[in-house]
Write an enzyme that holds these catalytic residues in place. Sequence first.
Site, mmCIF file in Angstrom:
data_model
loop_
_atom_site.group_PDB
_atom_site.id
_atom_site.type_symbol
_atom_site.label_atom_id
_atom_site.label_comp_id
_atom_site.label_asym_id
_atom_site.label_seq_id
_atom_site.Cartn_x
_atom_site.Cartn_y
_atom_site.Cartn_z
ATOM 1 N NE ARG A 69 1.118 6.078 -7.687
ATOM 2 C CZ ARG A 69 2.277 6.701 -7.624
ATOM 3 N NH1 ARG A 69 2.944 6.999 -8.737
ATOM 4 N NH2 ARG A 69 2.789 7.076 -6.478
ATOM 5 C CE1 TYR A 197 -1.174 -2.936 -4.946
ATOM 6 C CE2 TYR A 197 -0.503 -0.721 -5.586
ATOM 7 C CZ TYR A 197 -0.757 -1.663 -4.605
ATOM 8 O OH TYR A 197 -0.609 -1.322 -3.292
ATOM 9 N N GLY A 199 -3.141 2.670 -8.391
ATOM 10 C CA GLY A 199 -3.186 3.808 -9.299
ATOM 11 C C GLY A 199 -3.016 3.442 -10.769
ATOM 12 C CE LYS A 206 -2.353 8.384 -6.231
ATOM 13 N NZ LYS A 206 -2.350 9.223 -5.080
ATOM 14 C CG HIS A 226 -0.867 13.574 -4.602
ATOM 15 N ND1 HIS A 226 0.426 13.095 -4.558
ATOM 16 C CD2 HIS A 226 -1.646 12.561 -4.157
ATOM 17 C CE1 HIS A 226 0.411 11.853 -4.116
ATOM 18 N NE2 HIS A 226 -0.818 11.507 -3.860
ATOM 19 C CB SER A 248 2.566 7.946 -2.937
ATOM 20 O OG SER A 248 1.873 8.459 -4.033
ATOM 21 C CB CYS A 250 4.952 11.453 2.568
ATOM 22 S SG CYS A 250 6.399 11.085 1.579
ATOM 23 N N GLY A 251 2.425 10.005 4.717
ATOM 24 C CA GLY A 251 1.635 10.297 5.915
ATOM 25 C C GLY A 251 0.409 11.169 5.719
ATOM 26 C CG ASP A 275 -4.329 10.033 -2.585
ATOM 27 O OD1 ASP A 275 -3.167 10.331 -2.264
ATOM 28 O OD2 ASP A 275 -4.597 9.429 -3.638
ATOM 29 N NE ARG A 366 -0.805 1.960 -1.165
ATOM 30 C CZ ARG A 366 -0.650 3.273 -1.262
ATOM 31 N NH1 ARG A 366 -1.621 4.079 -0.921
ATOM 32 N NH2 ARG A 366 0.480 3.792 -1.663
ATOM 33 N NE ARG A 397 8.547 8.931 3.536
ATOM 34 C CZ ARG A 397 8.327 8.281 4.676
ATOM 35 N NH1 ARG A 397 9.285 8.132 5.564
ATOM 36 N NH2 ARG A 397 7.159 7.745 4.915
ATOM 37 C CE1 TYR A 490 2.660 7.872 12.191
ATOM 38 C CE2 TYR A 490 4.487 8.035 13.735
ATOM 39 C CZ TYR A 490 3.922 7.492 12.594
ATOM 40 O OH TYR A 490 4.622 6.590 11.852
ATOM 41 N N GLY A 491 0.153 12.476 15.913
ATOM 42 C CA GLY A 491 -0.749 13.428 16.562
ATOM 43 C C GLY A 491 -0.058 14.734 16.929
#
Length: 607
Positions: A69, A197, A199, A206, A226, A248, A250-251, A275, A366, A397, A490-491
Amino acid sequence: MSKRSAIEAWVDDAARRARPERVVWCDGSEAEKERLTAEAVRTGALAPLNPKKLPGCFLHRSPPHDVARTEKLTFICTPKKEDAGPTNNWMDPAEAYKRVGGIFAGSMKGRTMYVIPFLMGPPGSPAARVGVQVTDSLYVVLNMRIMTRMGNAALEELSAPDAFTRCLHGTGDLDLARRFICHFPQDNAIWSVGSGYGGNALLGKKCLALRIAGFLGRSEGWMAEHMMIVGIEAPSGETHYIAGAFPSSCGKTNLAMLIPPAAFEGYKVWTVGDDIAWIRPGADGRLWAVNPEAGFFGVAPGTSRKTNPNAMAMIQKNTIYTNVLKTLDDGVWWEGMSDPPASGTDWQGRPWTSASGEKGAHPNARFTAPAAQCPSISKHWQDPAGVPLSAILFGGRRARLAPLIYESFDWNHGVFVGSSMASETTAAAAGQVGVVRRDPMAMLPFCGYNMADYFGHWLAMGRRVKNPPKIFHVNWFRKGADGAFLWPGYGENLRALLWALDRCHGKGQAQETPIGLVPTAKALNLKGLDLPTDRLEALLAADADDWRTDAADHAQFLARFGKRLPPEIRRQHQALVHRLGRVSTPAPSTGGAAKPRKKGKSRTVKN
Ligand code: SAT
Ligand code: MN
């Protein structure tokens, strides 16, 4: 006027401007998909992949200057500049129509203009919205086909002939000097030229589902956020839903699809969205959320069978890969997926070897995959009513500062916590990566109106519902003095989510600190996780000096809104500064109930 006539008139107008050789209306059928895919392969927009290994999958390579973006070229075109606010680029609507219209004019000569009617939100849902996009990019058409409900299904949902968002897109010459992504909230319209591309070009995402929807939601009493949406099913069979806003890359996708750690047998995690969440008050006084999208446009690098097995299973068929590495046997690879192949073709189409030291995939490469293919997809993901939210998470983050998780004192404080969000920038947007910037509610690039009014809308929504979700802040990305991540992520993030849900149910020990309610060290279920006590303490600590510095930076950010900032946000900031000044922030005690430290008035809070 027939249902289609307003759309037809608008499409005619777009065609008169762009002058395509032909206009093709998309119906969303399988036969059409086959035809358009074959055409995309013929023109080189898509490259076929190994049909045995990856049936129905294709690769797209973007030009190197069109891989993320472009926020600098994204504009909110409200009649008054103040209504776009200090955090958005603004352009006068008349000027924007003229400039973008000039670039769009004649830009489809000799090309095909595709007309994509699309639906955002579950069919039959009061939350759903119709858009119509015109575009000359087959890549965009085929992505929109996955990301939205495209074609006749959308036209059927049109409530009134005029009730659609006008989404004009032209690829143009991809020159950054002639790229504009313009939003006209008052006209329910989006004009985007010069990028193909993500977004920038999939205008349902978006542009419509956040910027335009946010503007509409403010006047209609709902929210466009978001956020991923996830359901956590306990061994008892009860499921509770959490929405979470993270910038965007960040998991969000990993969190929405997480697999419980081995020690949490009997727990199941259900994906509703990864998202975007559209949130509205329910008759029961809770907030209910739907995922307006129909697919996942996820970040490939870092996705692996270890980090996100559900996503890996989801993308084995019918997936469009963008800017990944192609292996010698026409498979795909990206950094973090597995051991690198010895050689292949990189995201720019150049020969690549693992010894080259170059990235095989672009960091913002992506995958686009249908949500229905996700093994953890919730049975309620298309429920017209949505799912009720127990908790909302804000996260970013942050190598320093924020503890693994903390709870806000109440809704208004939670909104303030959201307004204070900051994160290190990622490759999802063009520009420098890794610099900390304020990103309230992860909406800085996506708020379609003055962000001060957006904070006001959040505060107002809290007053409208009797049982608003509890608001938490999480940080999976904290680092120790050695620069290594303190938390495995993660988990394992389920452990923090379960504490949040405990808190929602009047359980779970917390310690009051100036920034909010932090779990006591014993309150997190760390069964089966080898986490040394000093690491846990570092993860849960809130250093008062660091927080004072951050509060000063936040104050500067808020000052940009001047008088428009809701007084309540200012009041919350003053209260935080007061608490930080008065109380030295305690490090969490590992011995159960917290003891006040120094002159602090910290105490353990049941709920
Ligand atoms: O390029 S997109 O906006 O679609 C993806 C993202 O940045 O979250
Ligand atoms: Mn996103």
